[in-house]
Design an enzyme around this catalytic site. Structure first.
Site, PDB file in Angstrom:
ATOM      1  N   LYS A  87       9.869   4.889  59.008  1.00 48.53           N
ATOM      2  CA  LYS A  87       8.724   5.349  58.517  1.00 48.53           C
ATOM      3  C   LYS A  87       9.143   7.160  58.336  1.00 48.53           C
ATOM      4  CE  LYS A  87       5.903   1.973  57.288  1.00 48.53           C
ATOM      5  NZ  LYS A  87       4.774   1.222  57.374  1.00 48.53           N
ATOM      6  N   ALA A 127       3.831   5.324  61.578  1.00 50.90           N
ATOM      7  CA  ALA A 127       3.365   3.869  62.416  1.00 50.90           C
ATOM      8  C   ALA A 127       3.205   2.281  61.642  1.00 50.90           C
ATOM      9  CB  ALA A 127       2.040   3.755  62.964  1.00 50.90           C
ATOM     10  N   ASP A 128       4.217   0.912  62.194  1.00 50.85           N
ATOM     11  CA  ASP A 128       4.157  -0.141  61.670  1.00 50.85           C
ATOM     12  C   ASP A 128       3.483  -1.455  62.367  1.00 50.85           C
ATOM     13  OD1 ASP A 128       4.917  -1.321  59.128  1.00 50.85           O
ATOM     14  OD2 ASP A 128       5.330  -2.584  59.689  1.00 50.85           O
ATOM     15  N   GLN A 129       2.936  -2.851  61.590  1.00 48.90           N
ATOM     16  CA  GLN A 129       2.481  -3.498  62.089  1.00 48.90           C
ATOM     17  C   GLN A 129       3.590  -4.694  61.817  1.00 48.90           C
ATOM     18  OE1 GLN A 129      -1.151  -5.342  62.150  1.00 48.90           O
ATOM     19  NE2 GLN A 129      -1.922  -4.565  64.170  1.00 48.90           N
ATOM     20  N   ALA A 139       3.525  -0.458  66.122  1.00 47.86           N
ATOM     21  CA  ALA A 139       4.576   0.506  66.563  1.00 47.86           C
ATOM     22  C   ALA A 139       4.268   1.963  66.280  1.00 47.86           C
ATOM     23  CB  ALA A 139       5.782  -0.356  65.772  1.00 47.86           C
TER      24      ALA A 139
END
Length: 196
Positions: free
Chosen positions: A55, A71-73, A108
């Site tokens: 991203k 960011a990612d989850q 993250a």
């Protein structure tokens, strides 16, 4: 030089934007364009880190001299990744399957300096124990918290989703919402950006 670079949050999430606003620093948001499909055999932590970095990198062309946050989850339970249900029926099924279970959330964060190419990465692990949930509990929760269908595991912990949880174990309480602020503050400091 880095302290002069604009800060860009590469996310369309209103939750992450609200978290970053709490730090009181100037930033802009941009929606990343990156395929979020998990890869075969990839673990949840690896998926979260790959997506967060992807991203951030997807915005490098638009912001060639900036600090870009990706960011990612990803949620993990029972040996499989849990995505965002995206509709009420899928959310009901997901929450019923998660009732009383332990879920690992990998949040993250990546900070990409597009001027120098420097990348800082981290994935925060939060372990959540869900309460035992009946069908009525799930229905009422989703009626009152409709945005939960856009959250990993359908548990919007910063809202009414707190009522679904029995326990949270984490090194950063911000991580479960989606943005590990403790590590982000370290990353920004490494780039010459002081929060205080």
């Amino acid at each position: 030089m880095s302290e002069k670079l604009p800060l860009v949050l590469g996310s369309s999430s209103v939750f992450r934007r609200a978290q970053l606003e709490r730090l009181g620093i100037a930033f802009q948001t941009a929606s990343p364009d990156f395929d979020e499909t998990p890869l075969a055999g990839e673990g949840a932590r690896e998926t979260a880190l790959r997506l967060a970095e992807g991203k951030a990198r997807s915005l490098a062309g638009r912001f060639p001299a900036a600090l870009v946050i990706g960011a990612d989850q990803v949620a993990w339970c029972g040996g499989r990744q849990l995505g965002k249900p995206m509709n009420v029926a899928a959310a009901q099924q997901m929450l019923a399957a998660l009732s009383g279970k332990v879920i690992e959330f990998y949040s993250a964060i990546v900070l990409l300096n597009t001027a120098t190419g420097r990348v800082q990465r981290h994935a925060d692990k939060t372990v959540v124990t869900m309460r035992e949930l009946g069908e009525g509990d799930i229905r009422r929760y989703l009626e009152r918290e409709p945005d939960a269908v856009y959250c990993a595991g359908a548990a919007k912990s910063e809202g009414l989703g707190a009522a679904l949880l029995a326990r949270i174990d984490s090194t950063d309480p911000n991580a479960l919402i989606g943005l590990p602020l403790f590590r982000l503050i370290d990353f920004l400091r490494n780039e010459g950006v002081e929060i205080l």
